[in-house]
Write a protein that holds these residues in place. Structure first.
Motif, short mmCIF file in Angstrom:
data_model
loop_
_atom_site.label_atom_id
_atom_site.label_comp_id
_atom_site.label_asym_id
_atom_site.label_seq_id
_atom_site.Cartn_x
_atom_site.Cartn_y
_atom_site.Cartn_z
N PHE A 37 0.82 -1.20 0.00
CA PHE A 37 0.00 0.00 0.00
C PHE A 37 0.87 1.26 0.00
CE2 PHE A 37 -1.92 -3.49 2.26
CZ PHE A 37 -3.12 -3.65 1.57
N SER A 38 0.28 2.34 -0.54
CA SER A 38 0.95 3.65 -0.58
C SER A 38 -0.13 4.71 -0.52
CB SER A 38 1.78 3.79 -1.87
OG SER A 38 2.31 5.09 -1.99
N VAL A 39 0.26 5.91 -0.03
CA VAL A 39 -0.65 7.03 0.00
C VAL A 39 0.00 8.21 -0.72
CG1 VAL A 39 0.13 7.79 2.28
CG2 VAL A 39 -2.10 8.53 1.40
N GLU A 69 -1.30 6.12 9.47
CA GLU A 69 -1.57 6.96 10.63
C GLU A 69 -1.06 8.39 10.38
OE1 GLU A 69 0.41 4.69 13.64
OE2 GLU A 69 -1.45 3.62 14.16
N ASN A 70 -1.52 9.28 11.27
CA ASN A 70 -1.09 10.67 11.26
C ASN A 70 -1.40 11.36 9.93
OD1 ASN A 70 -0.02 10.49 13.92
ND2 ASN A 70 1.83 9.51 13.07
N LEU A 71 -2.53 10.98 9.34
CA LEU A 71 -2.96 11.62 8.11
C LEU A 71 -3.78 12.87 8.45
CD1 LEU A 71 -4.08 8.53 6.02
CD2 LEU A 71 -2.00 9.88 5.73
N THR A 75 -5.12 10.26 -1.97
CA THR A 75 -5.17 9.17 -2.94
C THR A 75 -4.36 8.00 -2.39
OG1 THR A 75 -5.36 10.69 -4.78
CG2 THR A 75 -4.69 8.44 -5.29
N PHE A 76 -5.00 6.86 -2.26
CA PHE A 76 -4.36 5.66 -1.72
C PHE A 76 -4.13 4.68 -2.87
CE2 PHE A 76 -6.66 7.64 1.68
CZ PHE A 76 -5.83 7.54 2.78
N GLN A 77 -2.92 4.06 -2.88
CA GLN A 77 -2.59 3.08 -3.91
C GLN A 77 -2.59 1.68 -3.30
OE1 GLN A 77 -0.29 5.94 -3.60
NE2 GLN A 77 -1.75 6.94 -4.98
N ILE A 78 -3.25 0.70 -3.99
CA ILE A 78 -3.23 -0.71 -3.61
C ILE A 78 -2.53 -1.44 -4.75
CG2 ILE A 78 -4.60 -2.75 -3.09
CD1 ILE A 78 -6.10 0.71 -2.71
N VAL A 115 -2.33 -1.82 -10.23
CA VAL A 115 -2.42 -0.85 -9.14
C VAL A 115 -3.80 -0.22 -9.18
CG1 VAL A 115 -1.49 1.28 -8.16
CG2 VAL A 115 0.05 -0.37 -9.25
N VAL A 116 -4.41 -0.03 -7.99
CA VAL A 116 -5.70 0.64 -7.88
C VAL A 116 -5.51 1.91 -7.07
CG1 VAL A 116 -8.06 0.50 -7.02
CG2 VAL A 116 -6.98 -1.52 -8.02
N ASN A 117 -6.00 3.04 -7.58
CA ASN A 117 -5.96 4.32 -6.88
C ASN A 117 -7.34 4.64 -6.33
OD1 ASN A 117 -3.15 5.30 -7.43
ND2 ASN A 117 -3.83 5.03 -9.55
N ILE A 118 -7.37 5.00 -5.06
CA ILE A 118 -8.63 5.34 -4.40
C ILE A 118 -8.49 6.70 -3.74
CG2 ILE A 118 -10.28 4.72 -2.60
CD1 ILE A 118 -10.41 2.86 -4.90
N GLU A 119 -9.38 7.61 -4.07
CA GLU A 119 -9.41 8.90 -3.40
C GLU A 119 -10.35 8.81 -2.21
OE1 GLU A 119 -10.47 11.98 -6.08
OE2 GLU A 119 -8.55 11.96 -7.14
N LYS A 120 -9.95 9.46 -1.13
CA LYS A 120 -10.73 9.35 0.10
C LYS A 120 -10.78 10.68 0.80
CE LYS A 120 -13.00 6.75 2.93
NZ LYS A 120 -14.22 6.05 2.52
N THR A 121 -11.93 11.11 1.14
CA THR A 121 -12.12 12.27 2.00
C THR A 121 -12.23 11.79 3.44
OG1 THR A 121 -13.30 13.42 0.26
CG2 THR A 121 -13.61 14.24 2.51
N ILE A 122 -11.49 12.37 4.33
CA ILE A 122 -11.48 11.87 5.71
C ILE A 122 -12.57 12.57 6.49
CG2 ILE A 122 -10.13 11.69 7.82
CD1 ILE A 122 -7.64 11.50 6.13
#
Length: 835
Positions: free
Chosen positions: A706-708, A720-722, A728-731, A739-746
């Motif tokens: 995983f990557s962010v 953590e500590n985001l 955008t998170f990479q799987i 690779v899958v990119n996912i955008e996420k609003t916290i």
């Protein structure tokens, strides 16, 4: 000279009065009243109608404890100032009768909750004629074990007796052996006047020969020194038949043969007992009753002091219906006539006059008009010396009712002991029926079966399938039904075919050891292996009977080729299926093929951006031939030593020596890998905190790192500590399949809710929604269907859509809101409804 009384049958179910006689049919019970006797008959055919329904013209039966009206009498004819025979007052109403067939007794008695002989009061009548005294009559009919029982209860205008005439006809197709009838009563007499249940008992006469046929047992109480009872009271049972016997003794007597034989009872003429609370009884030994034959007998309650010389006579006219549908054996029976006297009888049959015919009464005083079919017989005229009379009574002879039934079923869940049922309800209890039907098109029956005491025939241990074309036959009356009833059982598991198995033996004696469990996956196919047990057998019978081979270490037989059987058994239901497969022993080629992988897209389609895997035997195509299989099925046209796999799954190759024909099968699995099929990015920290934690759930065919925001990769799926905001998170598939990119609003929201009204988590809502600017919240199911537009200031969503509770499952939501720059933002995620 004895008076003669006419006793005829009318099919009225209403109140009817004539002169001083009354009859009533109220709530299924019959009431009859004369000047000196009043009676009530309940649905069991037993004395004891519901006192609450007592007609207003009937006298008080003085009942104090059981709410039943049996019979009362007024021997003094004194305007009912003193009246006797009220044996139902006030104790246990022990009164009823029994039919015994081949040692089994069927009892109808007020002391028994359920009737052994189901039946009902069929009519009440007042009969008058020019020649005979009038009659009030109640008729009752019931059935048990193929016997039809008709009971007639008759009183005259001024008689102090009740005549009981019984007709028993064998409607079955088999003889009924050792048939007895018994009537039992506890004669409490005038207990409410005397204060005593006890009576004085005496057998005044007992039938002992053809010339001495009188039976008479009496229960009496002496007069009391009170104005209401100056004559005492008497209740007697009387019959004039060599088949009859009377007794006293016991109380709840239920065995007809024991009464007739006097087993444990006083039954000798002259026997007496004084001041005892015991029953009096009468029984008839009817012998064997052949199929379609009938017997009849008459006995009396006499409600005044009598001796054996008192013989009441009543002339009866009774109809006997045809015994079969379209039968010609119906009868009109006139009994109680004078032996040897000629009677001219005419009648109208369905509107056609049958001219007068002379009939001579037989030795029993009976005239029968025979060979009648179903129909309406009216205007019966009886002429004899001294009197001519027309009986304005309709006799409606009817065929037996065709079988009437409803069908229900019971499915089953276990093949080890199939317990399917067909239940046929609404039949005549304890009566035989001939039944046929079909099961999956195959005929069943005919079979003769008896309905139980509730009128049910239950067929047990039936297997699943379609049951229809039901035919019920009784007395040549047929009822057919094409209702389709499907009995459902558990599904038979599908056994998937094992390809022919070739095994080679290095020492050429065709004896080797095989591990058959390697074939389990063929039999299981796409099913869940944990739900089934796979066993192997050397014959069909051994497969059915569960005689198993040692699957992990199976020794071959020495034959070059033969069949074994693989059996697949459902662990929960015990249902199984089996298929043969072939074992062939030869010398093998030597080769290996390896498992590999294929890249898939997230929708399970092959990702052709990556090279397809090749399965290679490394064998010479000159010396070998090849057959390739996918999931047990041959792949047409593939004959090379190597195969390019186009989809994940189980592959097999059969390599055969062209010189010897020996072949061997090897298997390889092409494992899928690729982007996650199930993917979720969840903010696990509190909303709008300084630092946030995000957890990524990713499952699929691959292994993932995983990557962010395109930063460094990590094996951990937790970041953590985001900071809050957009990320955008990479799987990343470690096997190189994407690779899958996912955008996420916290933001934060409830991960689940439980709408069970326990006060906890009953409503779903975005936590902290009040801090968002003009939020709009929508809830969807997993297929994208909108379920709810959620008011931000409301309680939230309670799991209901269109008034219905939605099932436990995952659901999605989407929220629109303004950020600090007044720009519209969108956030969506899913949560769980738990129940």
């Amino acid at each position: 000279m004895h008076k003669l009384y006419l006793f005829l049958t009318l099919l009225f179910s209403v109140s009817f009065c004539f002169a001083q006689l009354e009859v009533h049919h109220i709530d299924g019970e019959g009431w009859a009243k004369g000047n000196l006797v009043e009676i009530g008959i309940n649905a069991k055919g037993v004395y004891g109608a519901d006192s609450a329904n007592r007609p207003a013209t009937f006298h008080n039966n003085r009942e104090t404890g059981n709410d039943l009206f049996g019979f009362i009498a007024n021997p003094l004819n004194d305007d009912w100032i003193d009246y006797d025979g009220d044996f139902f007052t006030p104790g246990d109403p022990e009164e009823g009768f029994s039919i015994q067939i081949a040692g089994i007794n069927y009892n109808n008695n007020n002391g028994i909750k359920f009737s052994s002989i189901p039946g009902k009061v069929t009519s009440v009548n007042v009969i008058s004629s020019d020649c005979f005294e009038d009659i009030a009559q109640i008729s009752w009919e019931g059935n048990v074990n193929g016997l039809n029982i008709k009971r007639y209860y008759s009183i005259t205008e001024d008689g102090l007796f009740i005549q009981m005439t019984t007709f028993i006809k064998n409607l079955s197709d088999t003889q009924k052996d050792d048939v007895y009838f018994m009537h039992n009563v506890d004669p409490d007499n005038n207990v409410t006047l005397s204060g005593r249940y006890e009576t004085d008992l005496e057998i005044l006469s007992q039938a002992s020969s053809v010339t001495d046929q009188t039976c008479l047992v009496t229960a009496s109480q002496a007069p009391l020194s009170i104005p209401q009872d100056m004559d005492g009271s008497n209740v007697s049972l009387y019959a004039n038949s060599e088949k009859a016997r009377v007794t006293f003794g016991g109380f709840n007597n239920r065995s007809a043969s024991a009464i007739w034989n006097g087993t444990g009872f006083n039954n000798t003429e002259g026997d007496t007992k004084t001041n005892v609370d015991e029953a009096i009884s009468i029984a008839f030994n009817l012998g064997d009753i052949p199929a379609n034959e009938s017997v009849r007998f008459t006995y009396y309650y006499i409600l005044e002091e009598v001796d054996e010389t008192f013989v009441p006579f009543i002339v009866n006219a009774i109809q006997e219906n045809p015994s079969t549908c379209n039968g010609q054996d119906g009868k009109l029976i006139f009994s109680g006539l004078t032996e040897g006297v000629s009677y001219g009888i005419s009648y109208v049959d369905d509107g056609i006059l049958v001219p007068e015919t002379a009939y001579i009464a037989n030795s029993e005083g009976i005239v029968e008009i025979t060979d009648l079919d179903a129909g309406l017989y009216t205007n019966v005229s009886i002429n004899y010396s001294g009197c001519d009379t027309t009986i304005n009574t309709d006799f409606n002879l009817s065929d037996p009712e065709p079988p009437n039934y409803t069908i229900s079923k019971r499915d089953y869940t276990n093949c080890t002991t199939p317990e399917g049922q067909l239940i046929f309800s609404g039949l005549t209890p304890l009566t035989n029926y001939t039944i046929t039907f079909t099961h999956d098109g195959a005929p069943y029956g005919p079979e003769d079966l008896m309905a139980d005491s509730l009128g049910n025939i239950i067929l047990d241990n039936l297997i699943k399938g379609i049951y229809t074309d039901f035919v019920f036959e009784q007395y040549e009356c047929i009822t057919s039904s094409h209702e389709i009833v499907e009995i459902i059982g558990p599904d038979t598991p599908t056994s998937y075919q094992i390809p022919d198995q070739f095994y080679c033996d290095d020492d050429y004696d065709y004896l080797t050891t095989i591990n058959l469990t390697h074939l389990d996956h063929f039999v299981i196919g796409p099913d869940n292996p944990s739900n089934y047990t796979i066993t192997y057998h050397d014959s069909v019978n051994n497969a059915i009977n569960g005689i198993n081979l040692t699957a992990t270490n199976y020794p071959t037989t020495g034959e070059t080729s033969y069949n074994l059987f693989a059996k697949k058994t459902d662990n929960s239901s015990g249902c199984y299926s089996y298929l043969p497969f072939t074992i062939t022993i030869n010398t093998p080629p030597i080769f290996e093929i390896e498992d590999t992988l294929i890249c898939l897209n997230s929708d399970d389609t092959v990702n052709f951006d990556y090279a397809l895997p090749v399965i290679n035997t490394q064998l010479s195509e000159t010396n070998h031939t090849f057959e390739w299989y996918f999931e047990g099925n041959i792949i047409p046209g593939e004959t090379s030593s190597a195969l390019t796999a186009t989809e994940p799954g189980n592959y097999a190759v059969k390599a055969t020596f062209t010189s010897t024909g020996c072949h061997f099968t090897k298997q390889a699995t092409v494992f899928p890998s690729g982007p996650p099929q199930v993917l979720d990015v969840v903010v696990t920290s509190l909303p709008f905190s300084k630092n946030h934690t995000v957890e990524i759930t990713a499952s699929g065919y691959g292994n993932y790192i995983f990557s962010v925001n395109n930063g460094p990769t990590q094996e951990s799926n937790i970041f953590e500590n985001l900071k809050s905001g957009y990320h955008t998170f990479q799987i990343i598939d470690t096997k190189g399949c994407g690779v899958v990119n996912i955008e996420k609003t916290i933001i934060d929201y409830m991960k689940f809710f439980t709408p069970n009204n326990d006060g906890f988590n009953d409503y779903w809502q975005i936590i902290g929604v009040e801090d968002l600017i003009t939020p709009e919240i929508y809830i969807f199911d997993r297929y994208g269907k909108m379920l709810k537009h959620l008011a931000p200031k409301g309680l939230g969503w309670n799991g209901i859509y269109n008034g219905k509770l939605l099932p436990q499952s995952g659901y999605w939501f989407k929220v629109y809101f303004k950020d600090n720059n007044n720009k519209t933002r969108e956030f969506k995620a899913h949560f769980t409804l738990k129940r």
